[in-house]
Design a protein around this motif. Structure first.
Motif, PDB file in Angstrom:
ATOM      1  N   ASP A 164       0.848  -1.194  -0.238  1.00  0.00           N
ATOM      2  CA  ASP A 164       0.011   0.035   0.032  1.00  0.00           C
ATOM      3  C   ASP A 164       0.759   1.379   0.169  1.00  0.00           C
ATOM      4  N   ARG A 165       2.076   1.238   0.059  1.00  0.00           N
ATOM      5  CA  ARG A 165       3.049   2.374   0.169  1.00  0.00           C
ATOM      6  C   ARG A 165       4.206   2.249  -0.862  1.00  0.00           C
ATOM      7  N   ALA A 166       4.861   3.259  -1.348  1.00  0.00           N
ATOM      8  CA  ALA A 166       5.807   3.014  -2.173  1.00  0.00           C
ATOM      9  C   ALA A 166       6.607   4.513  -2.318  1.00  0.00           C
ATOM     10  N   HIS A 167       7.859   4.574  -2.448  1.00  0.00           N
ATOM     11  CA  HIS A 167       8.667   5.733  -2.817  1.00  0.00           C
ATOM     12  C   HIS A 167       9.325   5.771  -4.019  1.00  0.00           C
ATOM     13  N   VAL A 168       8.977   6.913  -5.019  1.00  0.00           N
ATOM     14  CA  VAL A 168       9.721   6.629  -6.178  1.00  0.00           C
ATOM     15  C   VAL A 168      10.652   8.101  -6.582  1.00  0.00           C
ATOM     16  N   GLU A 169      11.770   7.579  -7.372  1.00  0.00           N
ATOM     17  CA  GLU A 169      12.758   8.735  -7.548  1.00  0.00           C
ATOM     18  C   GLU A 169      12.877   8.375  -9.109  1.00  0.00           C
ATOM     19  N   ALA A 170      13.062   9.420  -9.918  1.00  0.00           N
ATOM     20  CA  ALA A 170      13.057   9.471 -11.270  1.00  0.00           C
ATOM     21  C   ALA A 170      13.813  10.627 -11.735  1.00  0.00           C
ATOM     22  N   THR A 171      14.908  10.859 -12.491  1.00  0.00           N
ATOM     23  CA  THR A 171      15.407  11.789 -12.961  1.00  0.00           C
ATOM     24  C   THR A 171      15.723  11.738 -14.743  1.00  0.00           C
ATOM     25  N   PHE A 172      15.068  12.838 -15.681  1.00  0.00           N
ATOM     26  CA  PHE A 172      15.238  12.634 -16.792  1.00  0.00           C
ATOM     27  C   PHE A 172      15.530  14.236 -17.586  1.00  0.00           C
ATOM     28  N   PRO A 173      16.062  14.093 -18.407  1.00  0.00           N
ATOM     29  CA  PRO A 173      16.255  15.519 -19.173  1.00  0.00           C
ATOM     30  C   PRO A 173      15.129  16.084 -19.886  1.00  0.00           C
ATOM     31  N   VAL A 174      15.134  17.415 -19.980  1.00  0.00           N
ATOM     32  CA  VAL A 174      14.290  18.027 -20.937  1.00  0.00           C
ATOM     33  C   VAL A 174      14.788  19.202 -21.604  1.00  0.00           C
ATOM     34  N   SER A 175      14.303  19.035 -23.157  1.00  0.00           N
ATOM     35  CA  SER A 175      14.864  20.246 -23.894  1.00  0.00           C
ATOM     36  C   SER A 175      13.948  21.350 -23.910  1.00  0.00           C
ATOM     37  N   LEU A 176      14.520  22.629 -23.693  1.00  0.00           N
ATOM     38  CA  LEU A 176      13.681  24.019 -23.744  1.00  0.00           C
ATOM     39  C   LEU A 176      13.254  24.195 -24.948  1.00  0.00           C
ATOM     40  N   ASP A 177      14.187  24.069 -25.833  1.00  0.00           N
ATOM     41  CA  ASP A 177      13.798  24.406 -27.327  1.00  0.00           C
ATOM     42  C   ASP A 177      12.932  23.214 -28.007  1.00  0.00           C
ATOM     43  N   ALA A 178      12.904  22.410 -27.444  1.00  0.00           N
ATOM     44  CA  ALA A 178      11.870  21.210 -28.189  1.00  0.00           C
ATOM     45  C   ALA A 178      10.443  21.564 -27.607  1.00  0.00           C
ATOM     46  N   HIS A 179      10.263  22.238 -26.376  1.00  0.00           N
ATOM     47  CA  HIS A 179       9.114  22.301 -25.747  1.00  0.00           C
ATOM     48  C   HIS A 179       8.603  23.676 -26.263  1.00  0.00           C
ATOM     49  N   GLN A 180       9.506  24.603 -26.978  1.00  0.00           N
ATOM     50  CA  GLN A 180       9.128  25.943 -27.518  1.00  0.00           C
ATOM     51  C   GLN A 180       9.271  26.954 -26.427  1.00  0.00           C
ATOM     52  N   VAL A 181      10.268  26.654 -25.519  1.00  0.00           N
ATOM     53  CA  VAL A 181      10.402  27.666 -24.272  1.00  0.00           C
ATOM     54  C   VAL A 181      11.406  28.574 -24.729  1.00  0.00           C
ATOM     55  N   GLU A 182      11.362  29.789 -24.408  1.00  0.00           N
ATOM     56  CA  GLU A 182      12.556  30.694 -25.006  1.00  0.00           C
ATOM     57  C   GLU A 182      13.440  30.595 -23.691  1.00  0.00           C
ATOM     58  N   ARG A 183      14.708  30.512 -24.064  1.00  0.00           N
ATOM     59  CA  ARG A 183      15.701  30.268 -23.076  1.00  0.00           C
ATOM     60  C   ARG A 183      16.151  31.651 -22.372  1.00  0.00           C
ATOM     61  N   PRO A 184      16.113  31.757 -21.218  1.00  0.00           N
ATOM     62  CA  PRO A 184      16.580  33.069 -20.548  1.00  0.00           C
ATOM     63  C   PRO A 184      17.915  33.347 -20.798  1.00  0.00           C
ATOM     64  N   GLU A 185      18.381  34.630 -20.520  1.00  0.00           N
ATOM     65  CA  GLU A 185      19.606  35.277 -20.788  1.00  0.00           C
ATOM     66  C   GLU A 185      20.192  35.931 -19.893  1.00  0.00           C
ATOM     67  N   LEU A 186      21.548  35.576 -19.452  1.00  0.00           N
ATOM     68  CA  LEU A 186      22.201  36.259 -18.435  1.00  0.00           C
ATOM     69  C   LEU A 186      23.362  36.781 -19.197  1.00  0.00           C
ATOM     70  N   LEU A 187      23.646  38.369 -18.901  1.00  0.00           N
ATOM     71  CA  LEU A 187      24.781  38.553 -19.612  1.00  0.00           C
ATOM     72  C   LEU A 187      24.874  38.583 -21.038  1.00  0.00           C
ATOM     73  N   PHE A 188      23.537  38.335 -22.030  1.00  0.00           N
ATOM     74  CA  PHE A 188      23.679  38.017 -23.281  1.00  0.00           C
ATOM     75  C   PHE A 188      24.178  36.643 -23.642  1.00  0.00           C
ATOM     76  N   VAL A 189      24.090  35.782 -22.529  1.00  0.00           N
ATOM     77  CA  VAL A 189      24.432  34.289 -22.793  1.00  0.00           C
ATOM     78  C   VAL A 189      23.080  33.494 -22.251  1.00  0.00           C
ATOM     79  N   LYS A 190      22.709  32.868 -23.223  1.00  0.00           N
ATOM     80  CA  LYS A 190      21.234  31.798 -22.809  1.00  0.00           C
ATOM     81  C   LYS A 190      21.736  30.778 -21.870  1.00  0.00           C
TER      82      LYS A 190
END
Length: 207
Positions: A164-190
């Motif tokens: 009746d009880r479980a703990h789950v851990e998962a890690t995976f990468p996400v591409s901002l470009d693939a999701h059409q998310v404009e990448r924030p910039e700092l000092l003109f570097v994204k």
């Protein structure tokens, strides 16, 4: 090819949260993994508990940023044949990085006004445990919606305290470009295109 999923209109988000979770979970069952359970057997449905978290790690040339949400909700089902079906979501405005201006900008670039949730829907398989406690691994395939939906795969480590009880851990990468998310910039570097998402979920059988 994009994994099939069910689009949620902004108006539907204003409805009952529990009803939305149930509807999305059932959409996973119908769209991603149609299957038949053995006669007389019943699936086990787990709720995502309040101690669950979602965390992202975003890297810039000069520093890294982490944001955490503790407002995670969702469902997981384990069918008698070992099929696992998952739906998890969190409001984008629930992620906090320690900088309110940065968090506000992230809401803008992720289109939170139109799509206020990050949503994962996926399916996998595990051999039903015959003893507890036990550790298993589950490979999940499905869809992640962050401004726009994209296919995703994630390897999950699951620790069952008992049936009746479980703990789950998962890690995976996400591409901002693939999701059409404009990448924030700092000092003109994204920031880097890749964002690592870390899920820590506490599951309890639905009462």
């Amino acid at each position: 090819m994009r994994a099939p999923g069910v689009q949620v209109s902004p108006g539907a988000e204003a409805g009952c949260l529990d009803g939305m979770i149930a509807a999305l979970a059932l959409s996973v069952l119908a769209a991603l993994a149609p299957t038949a359970s053995p006669a007389g057997a019943a699936p086990r449905t787990f709720d995502v508990g309040p101690a669950s978290t979602l965390r992202y790690r975003l890297v810039h040339k000069f520093h890294a940023v982490e944001g955490t949400s503790r407002a995670v909700e969702g469902k997981a089902r384990v069918l008698p044949d070992g099929t696992v079906q998952v739906m998890v979501r969190a409001p984008l405005d629930s992620f906090h990085s320690g900088n309110s201006n940065r968090d506000a900008h992230m809401l803008e670039v992720t289109g939170a006004a139109r799509q206020p949730y990050v949503i994962f829907k996926g399916v996998g398989h595990l051999d039903p445990p015959d003893r507890y406690p036990v550790d298993v691994r589950v490979q999940l395939r499905g869809e992640l919606t962050l401004k726009s939906p994209r296919p995703v795969e994630a390897a999950a480590a699951v620790h069952f305290d008992g049936p009746d009880r479980a703990h789950v851990e998962a890690t995976f990468p996400v591409s901002l470009d693939a999701h059409q998310v404009e990448r924030p910039e700092l000092l003109f570097v994204k920031v880097d295109d890749r964002v690592d998402v870390d899920a820590r979920l506490e599951l309890e059988v639905e009462r």
